[in-house]
Structures are given as structure tokens and as C-alpha cells.
Design an enzyme around this catalytic site. Structure first.
Site, PDB file in Angstrom:
ATOM      1  N   LYS A   1       2.212  44.164  29.009  1.00 43.53           N
ATOM      2  CA  LYS A   1       3.301  43.517  28.268  1.00 43.53           C
ATOM      3  C   LYS A   1       2.755  42.531  27.234  1.00 43.53           C
ATOM      4  CE  LYS A   1       7.545  41.983  27.404  1.00 43.53           C
ATOM      5  NZ  LYS A   1       7.396  40.648  26.865  1.00 43.53           N
TER       6      LYS A   1
ATOM      7  N   GLU B   1       3.634  43.734  18.690  1.00 42.53           N
ATOM      8  CA  GLU B   1       4.916  43.365  18.073  1.00 42.53           C
ATOM      9  C   GLU B   1       4.715  42.346  16.947  1.00 42.53           C
ATOM     10  OE1 GLU B   1       7.820  41.877  21.002  1.00 42.53           O
ATOM     11  OE2 GLU B   1       8.171  40.238  19.594  1.00 42.53           O
TER      12      GLU B   1
END
Lengths: 349, 349, 349, 349
Positions: free
Chosen positions: D188, D195
């Protein structure tokens, strides 16, 4: 030997002074008659026009231009109009080397030699000499070598590079014939690109030192950034002016730019009055574009250029858009209302 | 004054020599008895164990450790075991400043002072002196200042920074008490981070010069990269060793690293035998991580570190994946079969 | 409506097919007669020369060029020679927008409209449609809008952007009149610049995952890099093909390029046979140069471009020079003989 | 099956809703009794303390924590205190994976299983589902798989990756057991690092488009930046909201972040009220630090992080120092008095 100088700003005037000190004869012109008069008082031959300057020079004439880059093209044309085959024009300004390539080709058709001379040295050049990066035809370089030798810093008291022997080479005296027209400004362009990178390395490092006390002032940042995980390791109050002075002696990063950093911090230790909007003057951009053209990776040089852009808020639209995206995907409000949101919102990212 | 030295590699031995030259008394130990014997022959007092070294020092004892970073922790423990309250341990190695913070706290409980000394100077330190960045308690710094003053380069023949007056400050002599334990290695860490950035700026710029002839060898690249749009502007054959030598004099980027660049190119002008797999030794990484911790942007320092990683092919998987993606979306085959595809494929991107 | 197509590579042919499916009439030409015959068999009107193509079109003629960027200039000239005032040329290739600006101005003098159409969609365009970024005069855009509408993807099954109401706008159907001549390829250029950045972000991240097991294979690196300080945190063996597939669903980074990454890794999970020499096709370079021209900081886009250069060893000279410098200042030998030197040498940095 | 949920912020509550919809039984607790009451009204079993929650769960118990990262450690301790060997704790928050590694080891001694679940999906997760990256022991993962399957997005209407056949794998349903404890948050973390890079690529590109009219407003910049060499190539007024919408369809860069960009620009086309001070929430930093630890080059990911730092003026001291240096070496005054100096001063650089 004899040299004509067009453009008597600080740098043009200081080059004339350096030449006269060494016995060269200078004919000088500037659009500002006071600048001409001042140098005439110091021994130069004043001219009241470019025609006059040409008339006062013996052939083959050598005319050095020291004018702002934006005016160079026009002045080259004016000077060329009064010169004759075999004469020489030297552009000592901050021209883009691509203009040199074009100008040299145009002047060659008329028998006029064009030399481009990238010049580094700053306000200290009068005493320290100017580092000269020269492009142009061999014979013109040879004819002008005495001039270059005088303007350049000379060998100085530097330790000679191990392995070099015998007579000092031109590059050891501070001038170099780098290649055909354009090569001088090309090398100078890259020099300035490197300069941006070195300046940025120093500035980034000093910024870390300046913020090495982050662990002692964490609270003020709490709404804005991720909390500092281990504040106990960031409790140093570093005296950056002293560190800059320290590194001048014996460190691996000792350099003239570090000397200037120390001087700047001595003069203004808290950098009061400086907004940190950093200008760039063209060469850094040309360097990056040239590297892109020829496929050479320059992440450091480019990053140093982009930092300057960002310092002037040229990153504003991009940053606004990032905040707009964050608002969309996570309901994140922008700072300062900030990053301290309830668990659900934080999780959303 | 008197100093114990543990670790007689090149740097430890040279520091001892520099101290003895200036009249200090040194007791020395190394796991290699030959290294001890060599310095004993030059006037040092040899010790055959750490116990012996401690016994030969008068209190309050000062023991300088100059051992590889990986061994420092163990040697600190060994030395501390034979010292007494009021004694001092100086870590002159390349430790991570975080270890200093921890070690100083542990030793403080036993009344032993711990100082961390970041040391820059390279193989030239014996003659040139070592730039010293010092962290630790005030009183221990004060007690050891005569030692630091001797090891440091001194004022040298540098121009004094404008605005500085009166007696020379410590930083003008090449040593500085930067703050509490850890501050010395913190400043040294950032110094090395900057060093990576400066080295990269020089290397990238020289790479542009080396490839300024791209317009003359375009064909060989045609299958690999986008064609050079304006080859007429990249027809320079630049002599990079000469340019490095030139820039040493009078240019804005003159620096010790440039001196070394010139020396390296003089010694090996074509860089034969160098594969360009560039090591990094820790400080550059710690610098970037510290900057990330405290939120200081360091794009240049980070880029210079990542270039080193990539030079060792640590980017390999990423690059393979990029080729795999290109193959997917455009049917692009990887080089060298390459980029010269029929119109449709090129369009596909 | 009726359209002439010159250039029947994969992309040109697929555009013709997409147009014919939707009832448009196509006259087609390619230097390869087989390509013409193939499309004629599918219902197009074949032409055996550009003259023939012009003759078979009704005025005002519209001729779409889909040829390699290097040939576009010549084909524009050929086509323009047989057209008449009021006719239109559409360049659907990967031209530099600067060429569009020049060509449009030249053709305008002759009354011929020039449109530049940046086209994205890859090998999937026949089914998926092509995203069209269009530059050129208003009236020509209006005349050709039925063509653009057919080639574009249409609204598809995307969720409509909140706040948009009423009839679907052109951009919601996948085509946009971006501005005057050059604007289409300008926007396409920036699109590709962004694409490089996104690809690099994915590739860099996957490279971290691929090396998350560094703590389990530390020994092999010991001579080359600084030792891993906390190997216990890098003991993950991540299945990157599965992760890429996973992220396609529900993650913030779901994207078409991620779909392609997953497809590439599914097809070749270990990326066998890919050397990781990544090509670049021009637009990424033009993007960075445009940003530099207008002073917009693009550190991410530039870094992604430079990574590609470096993947092709264009960083070689820079890296060799870094090794040469390290050899000078610290006696550091290059890898693999490596970084594990005696204490003195390590200290030297 | 049955699940306890601690922390009923937006994300915790929505996960509970998603579970209940699919027939799972949820026992819920939050420090805010209203949050408990609200979900109880929707069918959950409310608990008024962690003890109560444990009492209401059948063994082996599974308790999911959805609390802010800063509180996770304490809540884990509280929950563990009331659990028994064989029970499971799931941390669904944004923890640093290093904390997971430590916590899992500590809990393992007591026979309690610890799973870390990185969760992506944003405010849209209730409908869209959450992408789940899971770390922890095999048997605990197996026991909880029905829960993960419900929370995850499922296969959706995505095209299946070519080459995948047969039953859908977990990763095709939007959840994945990535490895032992810590692996979930590690993956993650890297997801968020990517991102940042994708967001920056989009933002930088849009910033170029927004400034494609630089050639029409050159005068305002003249004192600040190098003059635009070829203004004729920067005379486009690009409608960035329309371009973002356009690229959603058929372009190579279509992505969920682009969808959000289009939505943000639709909602606020001029980005009014956004100052462009961009927060970062930890994962981007951890990603860069992890990459540095293991020697993986991440220039793009790091640049995107540093842009955020700079957007909050964390580059201020560095920029001030650059201006101070420029003042020293060239007499350059800072902007806005600026860069338009007489020839001599310009030359000085």
C-alpha cells in the site's frame, strides 16, 4: 596589440582596463559618452561612433563586443558594415551559441572572421581575470591569442595538475580555443548549467542544516505535514554561516561558490530581505534543451533549473491542481485547514 | 596534549603524524601490530592492546577512534570498558549521527564524554589538514580544542571572507563545534550529500560536452532514439580534459572537485577501464532520508544519489517494465530491433 | 462524408475501417499497392497515386495524412500540389507542433486549410476509438466534425463527470478542437509527456516491490553498496504480476497503463528477454523543451525522460567520470573491487 | 461471518455497511457513541467498550481496527488485552509497515494473529469497493478471506487481462495476500508513492497547457525570466478542463486520477480558492526512504514528493540562499528589481 571595444558596461570596461595594464592599445565606444570619456581618461582612445572606432583601428581590425545578449545581433550588423575582409568580430557577451553558428556563417561570406568568447568571472574579473571559452577559426584565434592571454587569469597559485609538465598550456593560463564558431558559447553554456547544479546542491544541503531543529518545533507543522516520526534525531541548531565558512577549509566541497555562500551569509546571516525568487538567465535553459536534443540525461542540472522556476511560483497551477485532486479522492481540504482529518478521511487515500 | 588513537589506517595514521609534528604526544593501537610499529618508529608510543593504551594515557584520557563504521560500535564498547568517569571518546569515523546520539546517551550515564567528529579531506589530509565537524558536550570540546586545531587545515592562504574581522574564529581555522552529540556527523553527512550533488553536476555537464558531436555521428543512433532535429548545432568535438583544466582558473565553478576532475582526466583522458559503476557510501542516503523526514525538498541531492544507483543497474527491473508496457500499447519492440517501425505502430503511442 | 487517406499502415487502415463502418466514404492511397488493395476489398475506393486520389475526391476535398513523422513534410507538399483553395489537409501523424505552425502558414497563403490532429489510442484504437486533439481553423474543424466524431471513442460507459449536464460535449465524445494550427499536436505532445511520467511512476514503484527482498540477499551486494541498515524490514517476496492485477480494481492508481502493465507481466512474468533499453519517440523531449521555454517546472516529466536516456547507457561518460573523481579524492577503486576499503580510505571521503 | 470493527469514521462505517449488505454480522465500537448508534440502527451490533465488543464476539474473534495511524498502537494494545490465543487483529489503517512487523512479532508471542491491510478506494469505496493489500500469517488470511472478498471491489466490468483463464484469482477480485506481516502496508505504501508520481505527472502536464499562451503575455515576465526566444510557438489558449475530460476517452493516460482531475476542474474550472499548498500523508515519504534503503532509484517518485514540500515553501531557505549567492557573484539583485541589468552585470555570471 590593438583592440576595439564596443560596450563599456562593468565587464567591457574592466576588460579594457586589464588590457591596458598589460600594454595593449584600446579604442573604445559606448552609446553612453560618459563611459567613453571615463576610459579615455584612463588611457584608452575614445570613439564617438562605430564608424569612428573602425577608422581609428589599424587593419586587420579586431572589434570586441560586450553588449547585452538581446542587442548583440544588431550591433554585429552595425560593426560588420564598417569592417573589411580579414577583420575580426569577437562576441564576448552571453549569446546563445546557435546565434554564433548562424552569424559566423553569414559573416564568413563577407570575409569577416567571427569569434565567440564565453566569459566567466563575475564582478571579481578585473583582479582575478576572466576564464575564456573561445570558438572560431584557427587563424583568427591565433591572431588574437595575445589579447586572450592578457584577459585570462593566468596560472595563478593553483597546484599544477599532476602529470602536466613543461610549458603551461593555454587552458592552464585560463583560456581555451574550444572549436569552431559556437564552441565557445557552447562550453560557457554548459559551465553555467553546471553552476546552477552546484548552487542548488549547496542551497539544498544548507536548507537541511537550517531545518535540523525540526524536532524542536514540531507542533507548528502538525497540521501541515506528516508528523515527524523520530523528533529526537532532529534537535540540532546549526549555525549555517559558520558551517559555510568551515567548509571552505579542507573539505571536499571547497569551491568558489562556497566562498560566495560564506560571504553572503556573513553579510546577511538571516538572509533578511531576500524573498527567494531566483532568476535564471538563459544558459541553464539552453543547457537542458541541448542535453535533451542529444539524449544526455541531466537530472541534476534540470532539477536545479526547475527549482528556480518553482521559486517564482511557476509551479502554482500544478500545485493547485494537486490540491483539487486530493479534494476529489479523499475529501482532503487544503492546508492550512489541513491534513488533520478524521480517520475515515485520512484512510481514503 | 596527549591523545590515544585506535585505528591506524591511512587516515588514523596521518592524523597521528599531523599531531606529532605539532608537538602532541600520541599513544597508538591497531589490530595490526605492523601499523603500530610503523608509527612507534616515527615517535608515537605504541600499545599492544586497548588496555595497554588506556594504561599509557594520563587522565582525563582522550581516545580517538578511527575505525570502519561497521566496527565502531564494538570498539566504543571495548574502549569505554577501560575508561573512567571524565574520560573522553572521540569517534572520527563515518558513523551515522543517529548512532552518536544513542552512544552519547549511554556513555553519559557512566560519566564518559562522547564526541563525534566528521572529517573531510581525503588522501590529501596529511598535508592539507582535515576539515572537522564536531558534536558533543561543551567542556569536552574545550578540553580537546588544541587537538582539533592541529588536525584542522588552519587559515591557509584563502582570502578572508569580507566582513570578518579580528581574531580568526574556529571555523576559519577549519574546525567547528556544531552542537551536541550527533551534530558533527550530521553536518558531515550533509557535506557528503552536497558532494554527491556537485559531483553529479560536473559529471552531467561534462557528458554534454563529450556528446556535443552528436550531429556528426547521428546514423549510429538512428534506430535507438528520436532523430536529432538540428544536427548542425551539435558538431563540436570538445576536449573535455582541457575544459576541466580551463575551468579551474577564474570560472564560477572552480572548486576542489573540479581540480580532481582535471587530475582524473589528465591521468586517464579517455577514462579507459572505468565501467561507470559508481559506489555510494551511506552519507548520501542518510542525507536524503533526513531531508524526507523533515520535509526539506532535495531534488538535486536525491537525483545525484539515484544516478549512482542506476549506474549499477539498480534501475533494471523498472526499465524492463517500461519496455514491456511499450510492447503492449504500441507493439513497440525493444531496442535494438528498435524504434523504427512502420507508421501505424509509431502512431500507436 | 468523404475522406481521402494517405498512408495505410496499421493506424491509417484502422481509421479507414472505423470510418467505413459508420457509413463514410474513403478514397485511399499508400506507396504499397497491397495495402490499397486490401482496403479496397473492404469497400474503400483505391487510388494509385496522389493525383488519382485527388481526382476521385469531390471538392472541397479533405485529405488525411497518416505517414511517419519524418515523411510528413514531403507528403504535405505533394498533396498540396494537387489541391485547390478551400481544400483541407489533416495531419494525423506524430508531427512536432512547430512544423504545423509553419506548414499552416505556408498553406494558408494558397487557400488550403491545414489541421493537425494528435491521435492517441494505440493498437486498440480500431475497437476502442482514437482520442483526437485537433488544431486548425474553425471552419475547417466544423466541416470535418462528422469525421472526427466517428473516429473518436464516443462517450463509452464511463461515469459522467459530476456537474456536466445536457448534451454531451465534443470532449465527452473523445475529440476536441484545442485551438489554432499546432494546438492539436501541442496537446498530444503534452499527453505523451504525461504518459512518460505515469509509466515511470509505475515502473519505479514496481521496482521497489521487486526488491523488497533485499534484506534476504544482502551478502551479494555487500561489496557494492552501503550495507542495508535494517534488513529485517526488507524480507518480502512480492509477486509483482499479482499486485499489478490487484491494483486494477478499486485502487487510486487504476489506469489503462496499469492494465497494460498487468498484461505485460501476465504474458512475461519475469520479463525475460527484455534488456531494459527504453526508447523515446520525440514527444517526451519536446514536452520538456517546451516547459523549459515557458518556465514551467517539470521535474517529474524530465526525470522520466532522463531515466530512458540512462537506460540506454547515455549516462556512461558521466558515471565513468564520477568513478574517476572518487578514485582521485579517496583512492576509491571502482566496483566490483569495490567499496570495502580499509578504514583510512573510507574516511577519506 | 462475524467481524468486530473498532473505529467508525467514514471508512470504517462504510466497510461495515458493505459487509452487512453481503450478510456478514458486525459488532461495532467507536469512542463516539453516536457513530455506534448510527450503525446499530442499520443492523450492526453496537458495543459500548472494547471489552463489550470482545464479549459480543464468538471465538476465534476477528477485530478490525480503522483508526488514525497515530492511535493505532494504543488501540492494538487495548484490543489485544481482551483477546485470547487464536484471535485475530486486523489493522486496516494507514500504518507504517515497520510498525506492523514489530506488532506482529509481539502479538505472536501471545498467540494472537496480526494482519495488516492496506486499503485504497477513497470516498467512493462504499459503492466501488476497496482494493485490499494484505499481510499476515497464511491461516489467518484463509480464515478471513470471506470478509476480504466482500470488502473488495470484485471483478467489475474490466476486460480480463489476456492470458488469464479459469476461475478468477483473488487479485482479480480486488484483494491479495501479499506476504507475511507488514507486506500489506508495504504494498500500500508503494501504491501511494506511485499515486504521488502519477498525480504530479498530470499536474505538471496541465501546467504546461495552462501556460501555452506564454508568447502572448511575454511582457509581464520580462523582468523576471529569460526572454522567450520564440514567442510565436506559445500562442495557444488551452481549455484545460476540456482537455482533462477529453483524455478520459481513448487516450493512453486514461485513469481514475484523470477522472478526478476532470471532476475537480469541472467543479472549479479556475481552481479559485486553492492556494496550492499540497499536503503529504506519510506513505510517499516512506516509499522514498525504503527505496533509498534498498538502493532502488526513484527519481520520479522523489521529485513528486519534493514538489509537495516546495509547494509549502519548505524550499524557502534554499531559494533565499541562491539569491544571496547570485548577489555575491554577479551583483544580481533579486526579483522583481530583477534580472535586467546592464551588460557588465549580466556578463558577470
Amino acid at each position: 596589440m590593438q583592440l576595439g571595444m564596443v560596450g563599456l558596461g562593468r565587464m567591457g570596461a574592466n576588460i579594457v582596463r586589464r588590457l591596458m595594464r598589460d600594454g595593449h592599445e584600446c579604442v573604445v565606444f559606448d552609446v553612453n559618452p560618459d563611459a567613453v570619456a571615463a576610459l579615455a581618461a584612463e588611457g584608452a582612445t575614445g570613439a564617438d561612433s562605430i564608424d569612428d572606432l573602425a577608422a581609428k583601428l589599424r587593419g586587420p581590425r579586431a572589434v570586441w563586443l560586450m553588449v547585452p545578449a538581446g542587442l548583440t545581433g544588431g550591433v554585429v550588423d552595425q560593426v560588420a558594415a564598417v569592417l573589411e575582409p580579414g577583420d575580426m568580430i569577437i562576441d564576448g557577451g552571453n549569446s546563445n551559441y546557435r546565434d554564433d553558428v548562424r552569424r559566423a556563417a553569414a559573416l564568413q561570406d563577407r570575409g569577416i572572421h567571427f569569434l565567440d568568447v564565453g566569459t566567466s568571472g563575475g564582478v571579481f574579473g578585473l583582479e582575478r581575470g576572466y576564464c575564456l571559452m573561445i570558438g572560431g577559426p584557427d587563424e583568427a584565434f591565433a591572431a588574437l591569442e595575445p589579447i586572450f592571454r592578457t584577459i585570462a587569469p593566468g596560472a595563478g597559485d593553483l597546484t599544477r595538475t599532476p602529470g602536466r609538465e613543461g610549458d603551461l598550456a593555454a587552458e592552464e593560463l585560463g583560456y581555451l580555443h574550444c572549436g569552431p564558431s559556437g564552441a565557445g558559447h557552447f562550453v560557457k553554456m554548459v559551465h553555467n548549467g553546471i553552476e546552477y547544479g552546484i548552487m542548488a546542491a549547496l542551497a539544498e544541503g544548507m536548507n537541511i542544516l537550517e531545518n535540523a531543529d525540526a524536532g524542536m518545533r514540531e507542533a507548528e507543522h502538525s497540521a501541515e505535514i506528516a508528523p515527524l516520526g523520530e523528533p529526537e534525531f532532529y534537535r540540532f541548531t546549526i549555525d549555517t554561516p559558520k558551517v559555510a565558512e568551515l567548509w571552505r577549509r579542507g573539505s571536499v566541497i571547497s569551491s568558489w561558490l562556497l566562498d560566495l555562500t560564506a560571504a553572503g551569509l556573513q553579510q546577511n546571516p538571516t538572509l533578511d530581505g531576500l524573498a527567494g525568487r531566483v532568476s535564471d538567465s538563459g544558459e541553464g535553459r539552453w543547457t537542458v534543451k541541448a542535453a535533451v536534443d542529444i539524449g544526455v540525461p541531466v537530472p541534476v542540472l534540470a532539477a536545479s533549473l526547475f527549482e528556480r522556476f518553482a521559486s517564482r511560483d511557476e509551479d502554482r497551477y500544478a500545485n493547485q491542481l494537486l490540491s483539487a485532486m486530493r479534494l476529489q479522492f479523499g475529501g482532503h481540504q487544503e492546508l492550512p485547514t489541513g491534513d488533520v482529518l478524521e480517520a475515515g478521511a485520512r484512510k481514503a487515500e
